[in-house]
Design a protein around this motif. Structure first.
Motif, mmCIF file in Angstrom:
data_model
loop_
_atom_site.group_PDB
_atom_site.id
_atom_site.type_symbol
_atom_site.label_atom_id
_atom_site.label_comp_id
_atom_site.label_asym_id
_atom_site.label_seq_id
_atom_site.Cartn_x
_atom_site.Cartn_y
_atom_site.Cartn_z
ATOM 1 N N GLY A 124 6.920 -19.911 28.394
ATOM 2 C CA GLY A 124 6.555 -21.139 27.697
ATOM 3 C C GLY A 124 5.209 -21.095 27.005
ATOM 4 N N VAL A 125 4.808 -19.925 26.466
ATOM 5 C CA VAL A 125 3.471 -19.783 25.895
ATOM 6 C C VAL A 125 3.311 -20.475 24.546
ATOM 7 N N MET A 126 4.381 -21.047 24.001
ATOM 8 C CA MET A 126 4.233 -21.847 22.778
ATOM 9 C C MET A 126 3.663 -23.228 23.069
ATOM 10 N N HIS A 127 3.593 -23.585 24.345
ATOM 11 C CA HIS A 127 3.056 -24.876 24.753
ATOM 12 C C HIS A 127 1.647 -24.717 25.298
ATOM 13 N N PRO A 128 0.731 -25.632 24.978
ATOM 14 C CA PRO A 128 -0.619 -25.546 25.536
ATOM 15 C C PRO A 128 -0.628 -25.911 27.007
ATOM 16 N N GLY A 129 -1.567 -25.323 27.739
ATOM 17 C CA GLY A 129 -1.733 -25.663 29.140
ATOM 18 C C GLY A 129 -0.672 -25.053 30.037
ATOM 19 N N ILE A 130 -0.572 -25.616 31.223
ATOM 20 C CA ILE A 130 0.375 -25.146 32.239
ATOM 21 C C ILE A 130 1.632 -25.990 32.138
ATOM 22 N N VAL A 131 2.786 -25.320 32.032
ATOM 23 C CA VAL A 131 4.036 -26.050 31.837
ATOM 24 C C VAL A 131 5.116 -25.523 32.770
ATOM 25 N N LEU A 185 11.233 -26.705 27.239
ATOM 26 C CA LEU A 185 10.228 -27.315 28.102
ATOM 27 C C LEU A 185 10.885 -28.275 29.089
ATOM 28 N N ARG A 186 10.412 -28.209 30.327
ATOM 29 C CA ARG A 186 10.865 -29.182 31.327
ATOM 30 C C ARG A 186 9.764 -30.209 31.601
ATOM 31 N N ALA A 187 8.523 -29.749 31.705
ATOM 32 C CA ALA A 187 7.418 -30.689 31.946
ATOM 33 C C ALA A 187 6.090 -30.026 31.617
ATOM 34 N N SER A 188 5.156 -30.801 31.079
ATOM 35 C CA SER A 188 3.781 -30.346 30.861
ATOM 36 C C SER A 188 2.936 -30.848 32.019
#
Length: 305
Positions: free
Chosen positions: A141-148, A157-160
């Motif tokens: 999930g490295v396209m999303h910022p932070g820990i996901v 994505l399931r949750a940020s």
């Protein structure tokens, strides 16, 4: 990462340039399966990653360097075809070792989509990136910022969860390589009780991240590492747990589908320098290669490295 030399523009040729970056992760803070059947992982972004440069040439072929980065070539080709074809040169520069569980392939693909998308004026938001990567392979999930919390097989994505205070990982690479695609094609049977435990661990981890509780994160990561032993056993695990206790590390983090095992340290700990030195010395006595990684903590952008 060193930027390649610029090229001379040819009169009358549509030649544009774009850059994209993506961070890697040190394995996963947690990985397993949930009662609804979803396989998932929780990312742990690090400061190492991939930078991609793309130079568009409307009438030219499409090439990639290094030439073995064929997955990035595939996603670049798909994006170009969606815009009416064309070609160009794609150059990838990565500080992530391959086949170790650092999300090297995912970082390559995300950086590629961002670089090509920047040139073509396409959406490169996280959901759009997921769409381009989904046909290629199971993806971190490295396209999303932070820990996901990320469903890597479904590429969604399931949750940020947010971000954590700065952390350091002193890692031992036990050697060899693991093919993530092949790993995800294997059946990973888990009992109902195990799936419910993973569900509890996800909830617990979400609370720990929300409160910036690195000690609790370390305990959850250790439990996930222990649970993963039946799938990808780490021969240094018992020794790493002993070192954790001896030096006061927060926990043991692993690459669930890789070869890395590491000690989690709080970078803001007043005793951090001493613990880092002690961890490195102890890890250097284990079979394998020792490396230090630092967490990527920027909450605003997954593009910057």
């Amino acid at each position: 990462m060193r930027e390649p030399a610029l090229v001379t523009r040819r009169p009358g040729v549509d030649l544009r340039e774009g850059v994209g970056t993506a961070c890697g992760t040190f394995g996963e803070l947690l990985q397993g399966a949930l009662p609804d059947g979803a396989a998932f992982l929780v990312t742990f972004p690090i400061t190492r990653g991939t930078r991609a440069w793309f130079r568009y040439d409307r009438d030219g072929p499409l090439s990639v360097f290094p030439s073995h980065k064929t997955k990035s070539l595939r996603v670049a080709r798909a994006m170009l075809d969606a815009q009416g074809a064309g070609g160009g040169s794609l150059v990838l520069d990565s500080s992530l070792a391959v086949g170790k569980g650092l999300s090297s392939s995912s970082a390559d693909l995300v950086a590629t989509v961002r670089a090509v998308g920047a040139v073509l004026g396409m959406d490169t938001g996280p959901a759009a990136v997921e769409g381009w990567l989904r046909p290629i392979e199971p993806t971190d999930g490295v396209m999303h910022p932070g820990i996901v919390v990320f469903e890597h097989r479904r590429v969604r994505l399931r949750a940020s969860l947010g971000t954590l205070p700065p952390a350091t990982v002193v890692a031992v690479d036990e050697g060899g390589h693991l093919d993530t695609v092949a790993f995800n094609q294997r059946p990973h049977h888990r009992t109902a009780a195990q799936k419910h435990e993973y569900e509890h661990l996800v909830r617990d981890l979400a609370t720990a991240v929300d409160h910036g509780d690195l000690a609790r994160v370390g305990a959850i990561a250790t439990r996930s590492t222990v649970l993963n032993q039946r799938l990808v056993p780490k021969r240094n695990l018992d020794a790493m747990i002993r070192i954790r206790d001896e030096i006061g590390a927060l926990g043991v983090v692993c690459a669930h589908s890789g070869t890395m095992l590491g000690l989690l340290l709080d970078a803001a700990d007043p005793d951090h320098r001493h613990k880092l030195s002690a961890a490195a010395a102890a890890c250097s006595r284990l079979p394998g290669t020792t490396t230090v990684f630092r967490s990527f903590t920027s909450p605003g952008s997954a593009h910057a490295l």
